[in-house]
Design an enzyme around this catalytic site. Structure first.
Site: not given
Lengths: 86, 338
Positions: B160-161, B164, B175, B184, B252, B257
């Site tokens: 996931h990271e 990005h 974002y 995301e 958020d 998310h």
């Protein structure tokens, strides 16, 4: 001192809210308010999944608000949040 | 035709419109412009302090020693032997798996296509319940061991990271709002694809959960998110699985998310319709063609366009576009053909 702290975002995406009243002593209040003023206003535009700390403090009639992105959270504020989480 | 050097004087909104109509040159200019501005401001300093070097997509693992500071101590680097710290070893192994997935599947050389080194910071902070990408490197907390644990060892978190990073260099999705939810979404999509490969699972075997390995037994739920059933992973999970429940609040970054649950569900349904390998290819090609401010409908338009190209090249099955359309219709996202 009354406080409201919202922690948003992060990989977990879970919203955490802390509110209440706490006694800090005059030097504790001074350190905290100085840290609140240290916010640069800059944010890392490329930060993904970073935590956002939205902080409101009320001391007497004065209200202080500041937002911090996780990696840039000043130590006095990090210590304060650790304390209110306990 | 859009020549790169001419695009510098074209306003961003025109570049966006041209990018939407398929101009890769304008899209690239748009995506690069923010990076270039930041690079300019630091370029002189870098020239003064660094010799020219070429990167090989090497893995570098730093121990933050439970302080809120990155890169305190380099403990493992490419080709190095295992060390005593199992978290550092796991971060090394999982980031290598993700790097190899992108290289072997799509020919992508590290996250930026140019062999950028993969820097991981482990043991960041004290009781730190998070993992993040900061534009250059990854950072993982150990968790508080009350609700969360060891973010660096979980393959879906690492994928996931790192995704990005891939998104930053391919589409640079803003974002915020729907483009942020897509940012995301792509991280969850490739997080789950890579997790299934890592565990050698089929789509029928898979749990379609994100973050199931980082929650403790005390956490009120089984994972952070669910691709197959958004909103059900834990007691706090408020991801919608349909546009009728779209989150319109400001928290958020306007729900990056949260609303990602909608395209996540569409991706899960698409995998059931046409298979995860075809989806992986179509989603990756789409990521390469999206732009900074793209929204959910833009994404569907590009998915269909890239899907059709891949059908014509016989790289995905004939029913790919129809399967994707059906899946997005099921979550309330449709585009009208003019």
């Amino acid at each position: 001192m009354k406080y409201q702290v919202n922690v948003e975002g992060g990989f977990t995406g879970l919203l955490r809210e802390y509110s209440g009243e706490i006694g800090l002593g005059s030097s504790g209040v001074k350190d905290l308010l100085e840290a609140m003023e240290s916010v640069s206003g800059e944010r890392n535009q490329k930060l993904r999944d970073g935590l956002l700390y939205r902080i409101t403090l009320k001391e007497g009639d004065d209200v202080y608000r500041a937002d911090f992105y996780g990696p840039h959270l000043p130590k006095p504020i990090r210590d304060f949040i650790d304390r209110i989480k306990e | 035709m859009c020549k790169y050097h001419r695009c510098h004087i074209v306003p961003p909104y025109i570049l966006e419109e041209l990018a939407k109509r398929g101009s890769h040159g304008c899209k690239r200019t748009l995506n690069d412009s923010h990076r270039i501005l930041q690079k300019r401001s630091t370029a002189l300093n870098q020239i003064l302090i660094e010799d020219f070097f070429v990167e090989n997509g090497d893995r570098l693992i730093y121990d933050c020693k439970n302080q809120f500071q990155q890169r305190i101590s380099l403990v493992l680097q490419e080709g190095g032997s295992k060390i005593e710290d199992e978290v550092a070893n796991a971060a090394y192994a999982t980031s290598g798996f993700v790097r190899e997935y992108y290289r072997d599947t799509f020919g992508l050389n590290s996250v930026n296509g140019e062999g950028m080194d993969l820097v991981s910071n482990v043991h960041f902070g004290l009781d730190y319940n998070n993992a993040y990408w900061d534009g250059d490197e990854m950072t993982y907390g150990d968790g508080d061991n009350k609700d969360f644990k060891d973010f660096a060892s979980a393959i879906d978190v690492v994928a996931h990271e790192l995704t990005h990073g891939v998104t930053q260099f391919l589409a640079n999705l803003e974002y915020y709002g729907q483009s942020g939810a897509l940012n995301e979404h792509f991280s969850d999509v490739f997080g789950t694809i890579i997790k299934q490969q890592y565990l050698n699972q089929t789509i029928a075997d898979a749990d379609w959960l994100i973050g199931d390995l980082v929650v403790t037994e005390h956490f009120p739920g089984v994972a952070i998110r669910s691709m197959s059933a958004p909103g059900t992973a834990n007691d706090y999970d408020r991801q919608p699985d349909h546009m009728k429940n779209y989150y319109t609040g400001t928290a958020d970054n306007q729900g990056v998310h949260i609303n990602s649950g909608i395209p996540n569900k569409a991706f899960y349904l698409s995998c059931q319709e046409i298979g995860i390998e075809d989806c992986a290819l179509i989603w990756f090609q789409t990521l390469k063609s999206l732009w900074r401010t793209a929204n959910f409908k833009d994404m569907l338009v590009i998915l269909k366009r890239e899907g059709q190209k891949l059908v014509e090249e016989k790289r995905v099955g004939m029913g790919a576009v129809a399967g994707i359309e059906k899946s997005f219709r099921a979550v309330g996202i449709e585009v009208q053909v003019v």
